[in-house]
Design a protein around this motif. Sequence first.
Motif, mmCIF file in Angstrom:
data_model
loop_
_atom_site.group_PDB
_atom_site.id
_atom_site.type_symbol
_atom_site.label_atom_id
_atom_site.label_comp_id
_atom_site.label_asym_id
_atom_site.label_seq_id
_atom_site.Cartn_x
_atom_site.Cartn_y
_atom_site.Cartn_z
ATOM 1 N N LEU A 270 0.864 -1.175 0.000
ATOM 2 C CA LEU A 270 0.000 0.000 0.000
ATOM 3 C C LEU A 270 0.898 1.222 0.000
ATOM 4 N N LEU A 271 0.751 2.080 -0.993
ATOM 5 C CA LEU A 271 1.664 3.210 -1.179
ATOM 6 C C LEU A 271 1.105 4.473 -0.525
ATOM 7 N N GLY A 272 1.764 5.589 -0.781
ATOM 8 C CA GLY A 272 1.305 6.850 -0.198
ATOM 9 C C GLY A 272 2.102 7.224 1.034
ATOM 10 N N ASN A 273 1.590 8.198 1.792
ATOM 11 C CA ASN A 273 2.343 8.688 2.948
ATOM 12 C C ASN A 273 2.210 7.788 4.176
ATOM 13 N N ARG A 274 1.423 6.707 4.052
ATOM 14 C CA ARG A 274 1.322 5.730 5.138
ATOM 15 C C ARG A 274 1.417 4.334 4.533
ATOM 16 N N PRO A 275 2.600 3.954 4.082
ATOM 17 C CA PRO A 275 2.745 2.681 3.362
ATOM 18 C C PRO A 275 2.518 1.482 4.271
ATOM 19 N N GLN A 299 -6.488 5.147 -2.723
ATOM 20 C CA GLN A 299 -5.135 4.721 -2.366
ATOM 21 C C GLN A 299 -4.535 3.941 -3.531
ATOM 22 N N ASP A 300 -3.214 4.072 -3.690
ATOM 23 C CA ASP A 300 -2.496 3.309 -4.701
ATOM 24 C C ASP A 300 -2.010 2.002 -4.096
ATOM 25 N N ASN A 318 -13.579 -7.799 -8.324
ATOM 26 C CA ASN A 318 -14.267 -6.508 -8.292
ATOM 27 C C ASN A 318 -14.641 -6.169 -6.857
ATOM 28 N N GLU A 319 -14.466 -4.921 -6.473
ATOM 29 C CA GLU A 319 -14.749 -4.519 -5.099
ATOM 30 C C GLU A 319 -16.248 -4.488 -4.809
ATOM 31 N N PHE A 320 -17.053 -4.158 -5.828
ATOM 32 C CA PHE A 320 -18.481 -3.960 -5.634
ATOM 33 C C PHE A 320 -19.270 -5.046 -6.366
ATOM 34 N N ASN A 321 -20.570 -5.022 -6.172
ATOM 35 C CA ASN A 321 -21.450 -5.982 -6.821
ATOM 36 C C ASN A 321 -21.418 -5.821 -8.347
ATOM 37 N N VAL A 322 -21.408 -6.957 -9.057
ATOM 38 C CA VAL A 322 -21.474 -6.937 -10.516
ATOM 39 C C VAL A 322 -22.665 -7.743 -11.027
ATOM 40 N N SER A 492 1.356 -5.436 -10.821
ATOM 41 C CA SER A 492 0.507 -4.360 -11.357
ATOM 42 C C SER A 492 0.226 -3.346 -10.267
ATOM 43 N N PHE A 493 -0.053 -2.113 -10.697
ATOM 44 C CA PHE A 493 -0.513 -1.065 -9.803
ATOM 45 C C PHE A 493 -2.030 -0.953 -9.922
ATOM 46 N N TYR A 494 -2.675 -0.675 -8.804
ATOM 47 C CA TYR A 494 -4.122 -0.512 -8.773
ATOM 48 C C TYR A 494 -4.451 0.729 -7.958
ATOM 49 N N ASN A 495 -5.567 1.334 -8.293
ATOM 50 C CA ASN A 495 -6.103 2.422 -7.469
ATOM 51 C C ASN A 495 -7.386 1.923 -6.832
ATOM 52 N N ILE A 496 -7.431 1.965 -5.520
ATOM 53 C CA ILE A 496 -8.570 1.422 -4.798
ATOM 54 C C ILE A 496 -9.155 2.490 -3.888
ATOM 55 N N ASP A 497 -10.480 2.538 -3.830
ATOM 56 C CA ASP A 497 -11.159 3.452 -2.916
ATOM 57 C C ASP A 497 -11.312 2.761 -1.572
ATOM 58 N N THR A 498 -10.768 3.382 -0.546
ATOM 59 C CA THR A 498 -10.942 2.865 0.805
ATOM 60 C C THR A 498 -12.165 3.552 1.420
#
Length: 576
Positions: A270-275, A299-300, A318-322, A492-498
Amino acid sequence: MMTNKIIPYLICTLYLFSNCEFPGYSSDMPSGRISDPVSVGENIRIVTDRTLYAVTENIYFKAYYFSNEDLKNDLWSRVLYVELISQECEVIVQSKFPLNQQGTNGIINIPENLLTGNYFLRAYTKWMLNFEPEVYAYNSLKIINPFKDHIKVDVPGDNDVPFIESYPVKTENYIICESNKTVYHKREKVSLKIALPENLRLNPDFCLAVFRKGSIDTLTYGASFNKPLLDIVSEKLDYPPELRGITVSGKIVNSTNNEPVKSSLVQMALLGNRPDYSGYISNEEGRFIFVLPERHGPQDLFLTAQHVENDVQLMVDNEFNVKPAGLPLVPFDLTPQELQIAEEMLINMQVEHVFNKNLYATSVDTMKSEDVIPFYGNPIETIIIDNYIDLPNLEEVINELVPDVKIIKSKNRSYIKVYSRSELSFFPLLIMVDYIPVSDQQAILNLSPKKIDRIEVINRVYIKGSMRYGGLISIISKKGDFAGIDLPSNSSFYNIDTYSIIEKICFPVYNTSVVDNTPDFRNCLYWEPNIQLDQAKQANLEFYTSDQKGTYTILVRGFSENGNKRIIGKCEFNVE
């Protein structure tokens, strides 16, 4: 009654022990079919401040959490997924909110480009994804866009989809709701008393909304499918409950034949200022799962897999319902009272938009990067590269400057090894570049020291989750660009909504000593999602009226302990 208590623990036990290499995750369904999702899972009820909105407005919601009592005590899920969707299940907004035994509350902003039409606010947990969307919570909404002439028209398809319709629930007017006056002036303080009868035992968790009379449908609270229960039952349980927070799960497969790859080390950074970092071994079906630390906003994320087969692929769930759900294709229509309120709402919305009255105090992670302690804590050794003479490559730097770390050469290859304690040799070494795990040690040794700010070392057994490492070396680049190293091919890199960013609503407080000439035309006069009752089962609240004249409704809502009965209290007042 005993059966209802045993089933949840049986399912949880099967999840925990079905695969020792990968605790807490299995996609095999327990023996036998689950005939009632609610008895082994969860039930959500959701209410909103209103049911009639204009674009760019905020939907204030309160979600109530109900489940088997044993599951609720242990908190089966800690994440609620909330979506604004169209009647055709087109996703408009998706957010995640932390969940506790009482439920949660939050804000969903309506995009300005939405067409006028009927929409739904939908809520569910990841555990509920194991079942059909019919068991999710729904609340029907009407949204108006004054800037677009078109109305969203949903055309039913040729397939036979199940029908969903709003339905009334048994409502008891138990809550005492009294304002100190029935007529107020503009920007006047309203004092409100909320109370429950002394001899009544109810779930003391209520929310309160104050709005223009007619801007909510108080007869219904949600929606129900006419689909038979047998069609809701799932054959497999692919999603374990999120017992500790937001999870990222998926599968590692062979890129050639798409077969699952077991016993592969999957690593997450988990990247960013709090890895943060985690590693897991894929199970028999190639599945993996990570629990994220608590974060807010996007978050990246970096995922990589190590296996003797280089040709592997990571497939992230997938994070959400499909799954599709058959929603009612009801033509958009406003009652005469709603039409009158809508005209006022649209004017108010535009005034509020122009003057941008800020009702929110945002509370987010404000730590600066220099204040952050890495997830591995304080290192044993830190080597600042610029404090020493220039060396041609990182191999020379390690040999000359880094204590307890040596380079071993074997068969024309170089290997990094930490020497401090004998037990380090039993476990693999964890090497990271800008907090991303890198397994190609030769590529690391070829890095230019001029691109590196510092090297941090932990020269003891490092434990992270279920993984043990024979020490840790963390290389921090000067520009945060991974020092130009080529990252692993199976990554791979991913962008995820926390979790949705926390916003505390600060409604206006008008003090006679302070003059505020900013127009105030709030469509929601006041919202309190968590009313705190005292020992006498009472609560006192205060809020101020706006510049909008008219009749207002104060509505207090809650549910019985099992969620089958809606408990309300209601009163009205006028602003002249």
